[in-house]
Write a protein that holds these residues in place. Sequence first.
Motif, PDB file in Angstrom:
ATOM      1  N   PHE A 135     -15.689 -15.474 -15.318  1.00  0.00           N
ATOM      2  CA  PHE A 135     -16.465 -16.721 -15.480  1.00  0.00           C
ATOM      3  C   PHE A 135     -17.520 -15.454 -16.107  1.00  0.00           C
ATOM      4  CE2 PHE A 135     -20.617 -17.439 -13.429  1.00  0.00           C
ATOM      5  CZ  PHE A 135     -20.964 -18.667 -14.451  1.00  0.00           C
ATOM      6  N   TRP A 136     -18.050 -14.400 -15.842  1.00  0.00           N
ATOM      7  CA  TRP A 136     -19.612 -13.984 -15.755  1.00  0.00           C
ATOM      8  C   TRP A 136     -19.036 -13.380 -17.053  1.00  0.00           C
ATOM      9  CZ3 TRP A 136     -24.072 -13.206 -15.593  1.00  0.00           C
ATOM     10  CH2 TRP A 136     -25.165 -12.813 -15.815  1.00  0.00           C
ATOM     11  N   PRO A 137     -18.289 -12.687 -17.769  1.00  0.00           N
ATOM     12  CA  PRO A 137     -18.674 -12.776 -19.317  1.00  0.00           C
ATOM     13  C   PRO A 137     -18.801 -13.688 -20.677  1.00  0.00           C
ATOM     14  CG  PRO A 137     -16.872 -11.317 -18.449  1.00  0.00           C
ATOM     15  CD  PRO A 137     -17.620 -12.107 -18.194  1.00  0.00           C
ATOM     16  N   THR A 138     -16.978 -14.325 -20.155  1.00  0.00           N
ATOM     17  CA  THR A 138     -17.502 -15.783 -20.295  1.00  0.00           C
ATOM     18  C   THR A 138     -18.552 -16.327 -21.034  1.00  0.00           C
ATOM     19  OG1 THR A 138     -14.953 -15.494 -19.771  1.00  0.00           O
ATOM     20  CG2 THR A 138     -15.729 -17.902 -20.774  1.00  0.00           C
ATOM     21  N   PHE A 139     -19.468 -17.009 -19.679  1.00  0.00           N
ATOM     22  CA  PHE A 139     -20.580 -16.802 -19.425  1.00  0.00           C
ATOM     23  C   PHE A 139     -21.922 -16.569 -21.063  1.00  0.00           C
ATOM     24  CE2 PHE A 139     -24.876 -17.397 -17.503  1.00  0.00           C
ATOM     25  CZ  PHE A 139     -25.742 -18.327 -18.441  1.00  0.00           C
ATOM     26  N   PHE A 195     -15.864  -4.757 -17.138  1.00  0.00           N
ATOM     27  CA  PHE A 195     -16.269  -5.790 -17.912  1.00  0.00           C
ATOM     28  C   PHE A 195     -15.931  -5.984 -19.626  1.00  0.00           C
ATOM     29  CE2 PHE A 195     -20.161  -7.588 -20.766  1.00  0.00           C
ATOM     30  CZ  PHE A 195     -20.446  -8.479 -19.505  1.00  0.00           C
ATOM     31  N   ARG A 196     -15.992  -4.298 -20.287  1.00  0.00           N
ATOM     32  CA  ARG A 196     -15.659  -4.691 -21.528  1.00  0.00           C
ATOM     33  C   ARG A 196     -14.386  -5.536 -21.925  1.00  0.00           C
ATOM     34  NH1 ARG A 196     -18.231   0.159 -22.008  1.00  0.00           N
ATOM     35  NH2 ARG A 196     -16.282   1.618 -21.168  1.00  0.00           N
ATOM     36  N   ASP A 197     -13.271  -5.311 -21.260  1.00  0.00           N
ATOM     37  CA  ASP A 197     -11.262  -5.669 -21.023  1.00  0.00           C
ATOM     38  C   ASP A 197     -12.050  -7.348 -21.025  1.00  0.00           C
ATOM     39  OD1 ASP A 197     -10.567  -3.200 -21.562  1.00  0.00           O
ATOM     40  OD2 ASP A 197     -10.247  -3.427 -18.694  1.00  0.00           O
ATOM     41  N   TYR A 198     -12.877  -7.904 -20.112  1.00  0.00           N
ATOM     42  CA  TYR A 198     -13.080  -9.358 -20.266  1.00  0.00           C
ATOM     43  C   TYR A 198     -13.900 -10.180 -20.909  1.00  0.00           C
ATOM     44  CZ  TYR A 198     -10.389  -9.250 -15.530  1.00  0.00           C
ATOM     45  OH  TYR A 198      -9.544  -8.828 -14.374  1.00  0.00           O
ATOM     46  N   LEU A 199     -14.937  -9.329 -21.325  1.00  0.00           N
ATOM     47  CA  LEU A 199     -15.090  -9.863 -22.289  1.00  0.00           C
ATOM     48  C   LEU A 199     -14.618  -9.883 -23.770  1.00  0.00           C
ATOM     49  CD1 LEU A 199     -17.972 -10.689 -23.285  1.00  0.00           C
ATOM     50  CD2 LEU A 199     -18.384  -8.121 -24.093  1.00  0.00           C
ATOM     51  N   TRP A 200     -13.451  -9.109 -23.965  1.00  0.00           N
ATOM     52  CA  TRP A 200     -12.643  -9.456 -25.443  1.00  0.00           C
ATOM     53  C   TRP A 200     -12.039 -10.511 -24.687  1.00  0.00           C
ATOM     54  CZ3 TRP A 200     -15.767  -7.210 -28.224  1.00  0.00           C
ATOM     55  CH2 TRP A 200     -16.494  -5.817 -27.893  1.00  0.00           C
ATOM     56  N   LEU A 201     -10.763 -10.324 -23.849  1.00  0.00           N
ATOM     57  CA  LEU A 201     -10.050 -11.220 -23.584  1.00  0.00           C
ATOM     58  C   LEU A 201     -10.893 -13.018 -23.858  1.00  0.00           C
ATOM     59  CD1 LEU A 201      -8.036  -9.971 -20.659  1.00  0.00           C
ATOM     60  CD2 LEU A 201      -7.559 -10.238 -22.668  1.00  0.00           C
ATOM     61  N   ALA A 202     -12.321 -13.015 -23.205  1.00  0.00           N
ATOM     62  CA  ALA A 202     -12.799 -13.919 -23.376  1.00  0.00           C
ATOM     63  C   ALA A 202     -13.880 -14.495 -25.319  1.00  0.00           C
ATOM     64  CB  ALA A 202     -15.063 -13.599 -22.263  1.00  0.00           C
TER      65      ALA A 202
END
Length: 261
Positions: A135-139, A195-202
């Motif tokens: 949720f956090w990086p997607t938001f 965080f970076r990994d999930y940010l790229w996924l987002a």
Amino acid sequence: MDSMLEAAIWFWIPLCLVPIGIWFSVSGQAKSIGKIIAAIGLVLVMISSWTVPSSDSTAGGHLLLSISAPSLLLAYGVHGMIFGGNVPVGRLDSSARWSGSLAIFVSLLILCLMHWYSFTPLWRDGEVNPYWIVFWPTFLLFATSLCSVSAVALASYGENRLNESINLAVLSVFMAGIALSAMIFDGYMTTSDEFRDYLWLATADVFGTIVGMSLAIAAFAIVIWAYENSLPLPEISPPPTEEEIKHVVSLAKNHIGGEEE
């Protein structure tokens, strides 16, 4: 009771009640009952981590409960900033813009503390809620993109909207700064690498959503264009005959009249 049955009773059925209640409320058939149904379903979903602790699905309800306070503050702040400004209808008092700005700042501060301080949502056995890191990086990505696009749109197409455009641009830069900080500095329970990994996924998810919507709109437009081009040209109606003209004139004489003064 079987664990899957418990999850269905205490999580999935209440989750289904939320859109059903919203539909009743929006349709106008039973507004009060719809609101009650949606509220009951939402509460049961948010407390599902206690009612059905064995189900992994309840992590979503736990996250909703964890971010409910900053989400309500954020919603209040957005409402105050929008309707406390230059809007033609539903305008609030000018103080609503300042209180809305404060509410947005406090909500973002709480969310930042949930990442960098001990407010991080812990779900089971002291582990971070798996949906929080999604949720956090997607938001942050969605908020940054939405604010920047809105700022450009207001500056390009709006009239007397320069101040609003600047405010949105500043908010976009602020959200981007939070995202960059999370990419550089580790959180309380998560690392910057995660965080970076999930940010790229987002980013991939948002980009895929935009591409999918664009393709759907393009396909819809192509279908309409092809259908309209396949239709035959309308036939030209023949001119009225003498009898039809006389009939129209007689009707006009019978229904149009007036007294001279």
